[in-house]
Design an enzyme around this catalytic site. Structure first.
Site, mmCIF file in Angstrom:
data_model
loop_
_atom_site.group_PDB
_atom_site.id
_atom_site.type_symbol
_atom_site.label_atom_id
_atom_site.label_comp_id
_atom_site.label_asym_id
_atom_site.label_seq_id
_atom_site.Cartn_x
_atom_site.Cartn_y
_atom_site.Cartn_z
ATOM 1 N N ASP A 193 54.749 78.511 44.717
ATOM 2 C CA ASP A 193 54.229 79.658 43.760
ATOM 3 C C ASP A 193 55.192 80.461 43.066
ATOM 4 O O ASP A 193 55.148 81.150 41.972
ATOM 5 C CB ASP A 193 53.190 80.219 44.400
ATOM 6 N N MET A 274 47.576 86.207 40.281
ATOM 7 C CA MET A 274 47.744 86.326 38.686
ATOM 8 C C MET A 274 49.358 85.940 38.328
ATOM 9 O O MET A 274 49.607 85.973 37.048
ATOM 10 C CB MET A 274 47.730 88.054 38.957
ATOM 11 N N ARG A 275 50.227 85.417 39.392
ATOM 12 C CA ARG A 275 51.261 85.001 38.828
ATOM 13 C C ARG A 275 51.274 84.015 38.000
ATOM 14 O O ARG A 275 52.299 83.767 36.897
ATOM 15 C CB ARG A 275 52.247 84.630 40.204
ATOM 16 N N ALA A 276 50.356 83.000 38.062
ATOM 17 C CA ALA A 276 50.325 81.770 37.062
ATOM 18 C C ALA A 276 50.151 82.366 35.659
ATOM 19 O O ALA A 276 50.661 81.971 34.733
ATOM 20 C CB ALA A 276 49.282 80.844 37.580
#
Length: 665
Positions: A193, A274-276
């Site tokens: 991720d 929320m990184r995506a």
């Protein structure tokens, strides 16, 4: 200096080249993880990218590549005066798989820090890569704690080195590129991720394209300089386009419509966190700048999703990476209009985002309708199913969380999460004289060693007079990864379909546990008249799962042959990796058939493991009203422990075994 292969001369690999260029335009995208088989130009493309990056202005003499226009106020070589400076080419720094923590982040001179209070700091690779490229080949083979340090520095833009209260910080902003071959093992989902984009690469199956690859490679090998000169014009054009895109990037507008598409896409694919969303937004912005536009379009969002989401939707290592492009297009179309637009009034039988009828062909072969009516060999209670024939593979039942199986004692193998071991990281258990470079100082032991000699050394001031012989290395205890060798009985006595499904589910659960604990795994199967090494020891647990899924069953039970083959695998692996301790997991009902005295022969083979001190556990698959207890007897011969399928579950009340215990000789 070796002339690099030109970036624009790489044949095909469009996604790989685009992902690298987007990171060159906007390093905030977060780097690229390149997954693919060997020989697919992964390393060639990465090394070629460095030649395209614009030159970097630096402060002369600064080891940390400070920008003269805005020098880092906390630079260990500072403070620097603003202005002036010189230019140098952007660096590409390569991190070896076997690098130490000090080589990566840098090291303090502990002796001078203790005796003089001086922060004498030797920069590491993170400092060298500042404002350039940091390349990690085979990143999946890098120790987890090094990957954590690497990704933390990439996320924060700075590296911190701390030793016994003495700390140094310096800027570390770089384009992070990792390459890996999935056959050699996966990265943990948490680490996956942290990479902004992921690209899957494979060799082309088009003969014309393969011919062009060979032609260009041979021409480059014959005369690298002449070959590079032929591509100089294309290289200059791409370099100029990178500079233009960087200048345009701050002007690119990411509208509310594009943001809604990004959020809806991440929600539709059930991406955690929320990184995506953030990575997709940055990637779409970089795509617009690369295209010379100041507005982000739906096509930018679509391309950003294809690069940023596939590695984030995996729930376990057995999930295939990728993205359902039909579902992606439906989501983008649904959220691409104005807020008052109605969604598709006829979403079809699968509902919105269902992917249409695409999953049906993938699911169809998984059923057993064509084989369910076949007679089942090896019914429970039959001790010698000599007439059993081969059956089609049974599907594994749903995996579950297993009990922790560990090797007794304290090892010194590769860092992992299974058995106790002396490691570089973990709780401090004592001190010793350093063997080689000092990495973890034990302060109390060092002071205790130096204190009796202060008068003899002529100490006159407040500082402690420390000699190198006084330094003590902290000994730490953590966890190691093991070699978990599965020895699976696929004979007729195990072939009752419901039972084999449960057995495969148990092995699949243990494989998932091995993945989470950073083990190597191997798979030996036995049936008919012999045993086979279905999978030599590897870090790729998904490869083991794939071999398990297609495992056929039927025939006699050559238990001794299975044990002897497993013993031979361990012997060879011990020569390759002597520090990694093995754990044998034998999955069987304990029956042995075929040949003269099969039970006695199996017992003699089992005693070889006990003589070598190999930790083992027997997963007893015997079922039915009449039980012979042969698996328990076999565990005694192995010097290990027997557990039933029910006891293997972590939530089982009857499960009493947590560690593999060797019986007293």
């Amino acid at each position: 200096m070796t002339t690099p292969f030109p970036f624009t001369a790489v044949v095909g690999q469009d996604d790989l080249r685009l992902a690298l260029l987007l990171n060159a335009v906007s390093p905030a995208v977060g780097g690229v993880l390149v997954r693919g088989e060997k020989g697919t130009a992964k390393s060639t493309a990465v090394r070629a990218l460095s030649a395209l990056l614009p030159e970097v202005p630096v402060v002369p003499g600064c080891r940390f590549s400070c920008d003269p226009a805005s020098p880092d106020p906390g630079c260990p070589d500072g403070p620097h005066e603003a202005g002036g400076g010189a230019e140098r080419p952007a660096r590409m720094v390569e991190l070896p798989v076997g690098a130490s923590e000090d080589r990566l982040v840098g090291a303090l001179d502990i002796e001078r820090a203790l005796s003089e209070g001086v922060k004498a700091f030797e920069p590491g690779l993170l400092a060298d890569a500042h404002r350039g490229i940091l390349y990690v080949d085979e990143v999946n083979l890098l120790h987890d704690h090094l990957v954590d340090l690497l990704l933390d520095a990439a996320a924060m833009g700075a590296s911190y080195v701390e030793r016994e209260g003495v700390s140094v910080r310096h800027a570390a902003r770089f384009l992070l590129v990792g390459t890996m071959n999935p056959e050699e093992g996966e990265l943990r989902p948490q680490l996956l991720d942290r990479f902004g984009l992921t690209v899957e690469v494979a060799a082309s199956r088009e003969p014309d394209q393969r011919v062009e690859v060979v032609r260009r490679r041979l021409a480059y090998d014959d005369d690298p300089a002449a070959f590079a000169a032929r591509w100089a014009e294309e290289e200059a054009a791409v370099r100029a386009r990178i500079v233009a895109a960087r200048e345009l990037l701050p002007s690119v507008r990411l509208g509310d419509g594009a943001l809604r598409q990004i959020a809806a896409t991440c929600a539709a694919f059930e991406v955690d966190g929320m990184r995506a969303d953030i990575v997709m937004a940055r990637t779409a912005t970089a795509l617009a700048a690369w295209a010379g536009r100041t507005d982000v379009l739906a096509e930018d969002v679509r391309q950003a999703a294809l690069l940023a989401l596939p590695h984030r939707r995996r729930r376990n290592p057995f999930d295939a990476p990728g993205l359902d492009e039909d579902k992606l297009d439906e989501t983008l179309e649904e959220f691409g209009g104005s807020d008052d637009d109605d969604p598709d009034p006829d979403p079809g039988p699968d509902g919105p985002g269902g992917g249409g009828g695409q999953p049906e062909p993938d699911d169809a072969p998984q059923g057993d309708g064509d084989t369910a009516a076949r007679p089942e060999a090896g019914e429970d209670g039959q001790p010698q199913p000599s007439g059993a024939g081969e059956q089609s593979p049974a599907r594994a039942s749903e995996p579950f969380r297993t009990k922790v199986l560990s090797v007794p004692g304290i090892g010194e193998g590769a860092a992992g999460r299974r058995s106790r071991a002396r490691t570089e990281h973990g709780r401090t258990t004592g001190a010793r004289r350093p063997r080689g470079a000092l990495t973890k100082l034990h302060l109390a032991a060092t002071v205790q060693a130096a204190a009796p000699h202060q008068r003899a050394r002529g100490r006159s001031g407040p500082g402690l007079v420390v000699r190198r012989d006084d330094l003590r290395q902290a000994t730490r205890e953590g966890r190691e990864g093991n070699l978990v060798l599965f020895v699976v009985d696929a004979s007729g006595s195990m072939a009752a379909r419901q039972r084999m499904s449960a057995v495969k589910g148990a092995v699949l659960s243990l494989l998932l546990d091995a993945y989470q604990r950073r083990d190597k795994v191997g798979l030996v199967t036995f049936r008919g008249t012999d045993a086979d090494v279905a999978l030599p020891p590897t870090s790729s647990v998904d490869a083991a799962a794939a071999r398990l899924e297609t495992l056929p069953t039927g025939g006699r039970t050559p238990l001794a042959a299975g044990l002897l083959r497993a013993h031979d695998v361990l012997r060879v692996e011990r020569l390759r990796d002597p520090a990694r301790r093995p754990l044998v997991v034998l999955v069987t009902d304990g029956r042995a058939t075929g040949g003269p005295e099969p039970v006695a022969l199996a017992g003699r083979a089992a005693r070889l493991f006990a003589a070598d001190g190999v930790a083992s556990v027997v997963v007893d698959c015997e079922s039915g009203p009449v039980r012979l207890g042969l698996a328990g007897q076999l565990a005694g011969e192995l010097g290990g422990t027997a557990v039933t399928l029910d006891e293997l579950r972590a939530d089982s009340i009857a499960g009493l075994v947590k560690d593999v215990q060797r019986r007293a000789a």
